[in-house]
Design a protein around this motif. Structure first.
Motif, mmCIF file in Angstrom:
data_model
loop_
_atom_site.group_PDB
_atom_site.id
_atom_site.type_symbol
_atom_site.label_atom_id
_atom_site.label_comp_id
_atom_site.label_asym_id
_atom_site.label_seq_id
_atom_site.Cartn_x
_atom_site.Cartn_y
_atom_site.Cartn_z
ATOM 1 N N SER A 187 1.106 -1.245 0.002
ATOM 2 C CA SER A 187 -0.147 -0.008 -0.032
ATOM 3 C C SER A 187 0.941 1.299 -0.104
ATOM 4 O O SER A 187 0.323 2.398 0.169
ATOM 5 C CB SER A 187 -1.217 0.110 1.226
ATOM 6 N N GLY A 188 1.887 1.096 0.070
ATOM 7 C CA GLY A 188 2.825 2.269 -0.248
ATOM 8 C C GLY A 188 4.142 2.478 0.979
ATOM 9 O O GLY A 188 5.076 3.255 0.635
ATOM 10 N N SER A 190 7.469 2.214 2.691
ATOM 11 C CA SER A 190 8.759 2.019 1.996
ATOM 12 C C SER A 190 9.792 2.454 3.420
ATOM 13 O O SER A 190 10.303 3.352 3.501
ATOM 14 C CB SER A 190 9.145 2.702 0.969
ATOM 15 N N ALA A 292 -0.034 4.993 -4.100
ATOM 16 C CA ALA A 292 0.880 4.041 -3.645
ATOM 17 C C ALA A 292 1.550 3.214 -4.871
ATOM 18 O O ALA A 292 2.906 3.135 -5.264
ATOM 19 C CB ALA A 292 0.757 3.110 -2.681
ATOM 20 N N THR A 293 0.874 2.877 -5.619
ATOM 21 C CA THR A 293 1.121 1.706 -6.921
ATOM 22 C C THR A 293 1.503 2.959 -8.273
ATOM 23 O O THR A 293 1.917 2.124 -9.240
ATOM 24 C CB THR A 293 -0.065 0.901 -7.135
#
Length: 310
Positions: A187-188, A190, A292-293
């Motif tokens: 979902s994002g 990192s 996010a993607t």
């Protein structure tokens, strides 16, 4: 060295250019006035203990600690005579009211853990929250921390990082916790991931992590600041294989590298949507996953409806 109006370096010619410093004997006002002081202690080497921390422990009415026998070793090494009071997960809740009342009447306490920075995977949170809610001043003396030291030694990206402490003991619950982190990455999220683990569970932890995260770079940091300090770097599968046949000892911190940039697969998209929909409205989940993607909102929305129906 400072710069002039044109951005060129210039040499300081007056005392106004000098850095502001305090005498070594000076203590910050908030710490000296604090009813409760959180004092960091060595994680291994007893020399990693600041003079300010020593003075604080020597000057309070009592020291709250996890295990009086463990903390007594530190106090003897630094000739500190202050009384020790046990405060651990089994008695913290019952002792907090009395400690708060004592501080309201003028008592001053220091809180330490067996090693490292208080509250980081250690008791004390209930007491700190109660002290804050009672309007008492809470101060802190910084110092050693295994998670941050392991992060800097790992060779992995130092920031952002996410510290999760100890995960559940049983493999099923531990894998579920790791999977939630993997879904958050989809979902994002990192970030470099940091965990504490017991030596007898290390091989199982690494095997579970390899199952969830794949051949991601990682580091196992053991006995930091002690005589047998070791930092072993490698992929999760390689580290899991090594510790399957080489029993680990001592205090252990595991650092796992952040998720690599990769194209979003259908499986990854579904995982991201499932995780987002469990916490957000449909609209917010679509916005978050699309951001996010990098996928089009229309595409994410269509799939979100299907995931929601399923």
């Amino acid at each position: 060295m400072t710069e002039d109006a044109n951005g060129e370096p210039k040499t300081c010619e007056t005392k106004t250019c000098e850095p502001r410093t305090e005498p070594l004997s000076a203590a910050p006002q908030h710490a000296s006035a604090a009813a409760l002081v959180l004092v960091s202690t060595p994680i291994g080497n007893l020399k990693d203990f600041s003079p300010r921390a020593r003075d604080t422990l020597a000057g309070v009415d009592a020291i709250l600690c996890e295990d009086t026998r463990t903390s007594a070793v530190l106090l003897r090494a630094w000739d500190i005579k202050t009384k020790l009071i046990a405060l651990h997960e089994h008695n913290e809740e019952s002792r907090v009211p009395g400690l708060i009342a004592a501080m309201q009447n003028g008592a001053r306490y220091a809180l330490i853990s067996d090693a490292g920075t208080p509250l980081v995977s250690d008791p004390g949170y209930r007491l700190v929250r109660a002290a804050i809610e009672a309007g008492l001043i809470v101060g802190g003396i910084p110092g050693p921390n295994a998670a941050v030291l392991a992060l800097t030694l790992s060779g992995l990206p130092p920031h952002p990082f996410l510290f999760s402490g100890f995960l559940p003991v049983k493999s099923g619950a531990r894998t579920a916790a790791l999977t939630r982190l993997r879904n958050a990455e989809a979902s994002g999220l990192s970030a470099t991931l940091i965990f504490y683990e017991a030596p007898h569970r290390l091989a199982e932890f690494l095997a579970d992590a390899a199952l969830v995260f794949g051949a991601r770079p990682a580091a196992v940091c053991r006995e930091l600041s002690k005589h047998y300090e070791e930092v072993r770097r490698g992929s999760l599968p390689d580290l899991a294989a090594h510790y399957q046949t080489h029993a680990a000892r001592g205090e252990i911190t595991v650092v796992i590298g952040p998720a690599p940039d990769e194209p979003t697969s259908a499986e990854t998209l579904d995982g991201a949507l499932a995780a987002a929909l469990a916490q957000m409205s449909l609209k917010d989940a679509v916005n978050a996953v699309a951001a996010a993607t990098g996928l089009a909102k229309k595409q994410v929305y269509a799939r979100a409806l299907e995931v929601k129906r399923e």
